[in-house]
Design a protein around this motif. Structure first.
Motif, short mmCIF file in Angstrom:
data_model
loop_
_atom_site.label_atom_id
_atom_site.label_comp_id
_atom_site.label_asym_id
_atom_site.label_seq_id
_atom_site.Cartn_x
_atom_site.Cartn_y
_atom_site.Cartn_z
N GLU A 108 35.14 33.25 43.80
CA GLU A 108 35.07 32.39 42.48
C GLU A 108 34.68 33.99 42.04
O GLU A 108 35.70 33.95 40.59
N THR A 109 33.64 34.30 42.31
CA THR A 109 33.25 35.38 41.31
C THR A 109 33.70 37.41 41.49
O THR A 109 33.33 37.93 40.47
N GLY A 110 33.78 36.74 42.30
CA GLY A 110 33.67 38.58 43.08
C GLY A 110 32.55 38.99 43.17
O GLY A 110 32.18 40.83 44.06
N ASP A 137 44.18 34.40 47.90
CA ASP A 137 44.04 33.73 46.79
C ASP A 137 44.38 32.28 47.66
O ASP A 137 44.63 31.03 47.19
N LEU A 138 45.61 31.89 49.25
CA LEU A 138 45.35 30.81 49.66
C LEU A 138 43.78 30.68 50.22
O LEU A 138 43.49 29.33 49.57
N LEU A 139 42.84 31.00 49.96
CA LEU A 139 41.53 30.55 50.55
C LEU A 139 41.18 30.22 49.52
O LEU A 139 39.70 29.21 49.61
N GLY A 143 39.30 26.41 48.23
CA GLY A 143 38.03 25.96 48.18
C GLY A 143 36.51 26.91 49.07
O GLY A 143 35.90 26.52 49.40
N CYS A 144 37.73 27.22 49.64
CA CYS A 144 36.48 29.20 50.84
C CYS A 144 35.61 29.45 49.43
O CYS A 144 35.78 30.18 48.43
N ASP A 145 34.37 29.44 50.29
CA ASP A 145 33.20 29.84 48.78
C ASP A 145 33.79 32.08 49.48
O ASP A 145 33.03 31.79 48.20
N TYR A 146 33.63 32.25 50.31
CA TYR A 146 32.82 33.57 50.25
C TYR A 146 34.16 34.62 51.08
O TYR A 146 34.64 34.01 52.29
#
Ligand code: C2E
Ligand code: CA
Ligand code: CA
Ligand code: CA
Length: 268
Positions: free
Chosen positions: A41-43, A237-239, A243-246
Motif C-alpha cells: 500500500e505504502t511502498g 498490481d494484481l497482488l 489485498g496482499c499486504d507485502y
C-alpha cells in the motif's frame, strides 16, 4: 555406465562440499544477503529477509539451495543457524539505530534445527537480552512440513518464540501439504505465498484466484500475507488488488550485501 559415473560425480561433489562446510564458519566464509519486504500500500520497508551466502574459496558463491541440504544431513545446520541468528540480530540492532525501531528481520529456520533437542533457543533469548533487542525485531520463517509433524517439542519451541515476542512466518505457503487447520492450531503471524503462484499471475488466471483465496482466508484468521518472487509491475498490481499486504522480489530489489542494502535504503 554414464549413469553410475554421473552418480559418482554427484556423490563426490557432496563429499567435498561437506568437508569444506566444516571449515566455512571458522574461516568466516558465510555472509548474509538482505532483501526488502515492501508494504504494498505504502511502498515502505520495515521488514527484511536475511539469506545466507557461502563465499567458497575455490567455487565462488555457493547457493544455499545447494549447501543447506548438506548442512541439514550432517547436522552442521545447528551451528550455521545459530550464526545466522546472531549475525541477523546484530545487523537489525544497527539498522534500528539508523532507520527506526520498527525494522524487523526475518531469518529462515530449518526443520532440522527444530527437531534437535539442544537448548539453542534459550541461548537465543539470552542473546537478545544481551543486545537489548526486543524479540519483536525477529521473524522466524518455517515451512509447512514442520507444522505437520505437530510434535509437542515443536509446539513448545514455537510457543517459546511467541513468549519472547518473536513472530512466525509460514514460508513457501501453498506448496506443501498445507492444511488450513494448521493455521488455526498454530499462532502464525504471516504466510508467504510461494513464488510458483506469483510467477504466472495474470488477470483471470487460476493463480490469481488462488492468491485471492489465500489472502482472504489469512485475513479472516488475522494473518498478514507476503507474496514472494514479485518480478513485474503487473504481478504487483494484481497482488495489491487481491489485498496482499507485502511483496518481496526482484521488482523491488535482489538480496543485497549489508552495505548495498544501506545505499538502497538511502536512495529509496
Ligand atoms: P526462501 O526462503 O524461499 O527464499 C527466497 C528465495 O527466492 C531466495 O533464494 C531469494 O534470493 C529468491 N528470490 C527473491 N526474490 C526473487 C524473485 O523475484 N525471483 C526469483 N526467481 N527468486 C527470488 P536464495 O537466497 O538462493 O535461497 C534459497 C533458499 O535457501 C531459501 O528459500 C531458503 O529455503 C534457504 N535459505 C537461505 N538462507 C537460509 C538460512 O539462513 N538458513 C536456512 N535454514 N535456509 C536458508
Ligand atoms: Ca524464506
Ligand atoms: Ca519461500
Ligand atoms: Ca495472529
Amino acid at each position: 555406465s554414464y549413469y553410475t559415473q554421473a552418480m559418482q560425480l554427484v556423490a563426490q561433489n557432496r563429499m567435498s562440499l561437506s568437508n569444506d562446510l566444516h571449515h566455512a564458519l571458522a574461516e568466516k566464509q558465510f555472509w548474509l544477503a538482505y532483501q526488502p519486504i515492501v508494504e504494498l500500500e505504502t511502498g515502505s520497508i520495515h521488514k527484511i529477509e536475511a539469506l545466507i551466502r557461502w563465499q567458497h574459496p575455490k567455487r565462488g558463491v555457493v547457493s544455499p539451495a545447494e549447501f543447506i541440504p548438506i548442512a541439514e544431513q550432517t547436522g552442521m545446520i545447528t551451528k550455521i543457524g545459530d550464526w545466522v541468528f546472531r549475525q541477523a540480530a546484530q545487523q537489525v540492532k544497527q539498522w534500528q539505530h539508523l532507520y527506526g525501531k520498527d525494522i524487523q528481520i526475518s531469518i529462515n529456520k530449518s526443520p532440522v534445527q527444530f527437531r534437535s533437542d539442544d537448548n539453542v533457543h534459550s541461548t537465543w533469548f539470552e542473546y537478545l537480552k544481551e543486545l537489548d533487542l526486543p524479540g519483536s525485531s525477529i521473524v522466524v520463517e518455517i515451512t509447512e512440513g514442520l507444522l505437520m509433524e505437530a510434535k509437542d517439542g515443536i509446539v513448545n519451541k514455537l510457543l517459546a518464540f511467541r513468549d519472547n515476542g518473536i513472530q512466525v512466518a509460514l514460508d513457501d505457503f501453498g506448496t506443501g501439504y498445507s492444511s488450513l487447520s494448521y493455521l488455526k492450531k498454530f499462532d502464525i503471524d504471516y504466510i508467504k505465498i510461494d513464488q510458483s503462484f506469483v510467477r504466472n499471475l495474470a488477470p483471470d488466471s487460476s493463480d490469481l484466484a488462488l492468491c485471492e483465496a489465500m489472502v482472504m482466508m489469512a485475513h479472516k484468521l488475522g494473518i498478514k500475507v507476503i507474496a514472494e518472487g514479485v518480478e513485474t509491475q503487473e504481478q504487483c498490481d494484481l497482488l495489491i488488488a487481491a489485498g496482499c499486504d507485502y511483496g518481496q522480489g526482484y521488482l523491488f530489489s535482489k538480496p543485497l550485501s549489508s552495505q548495498d542494502f544501506e545505499s538502497f535504503l538511502n536512495r529509496s
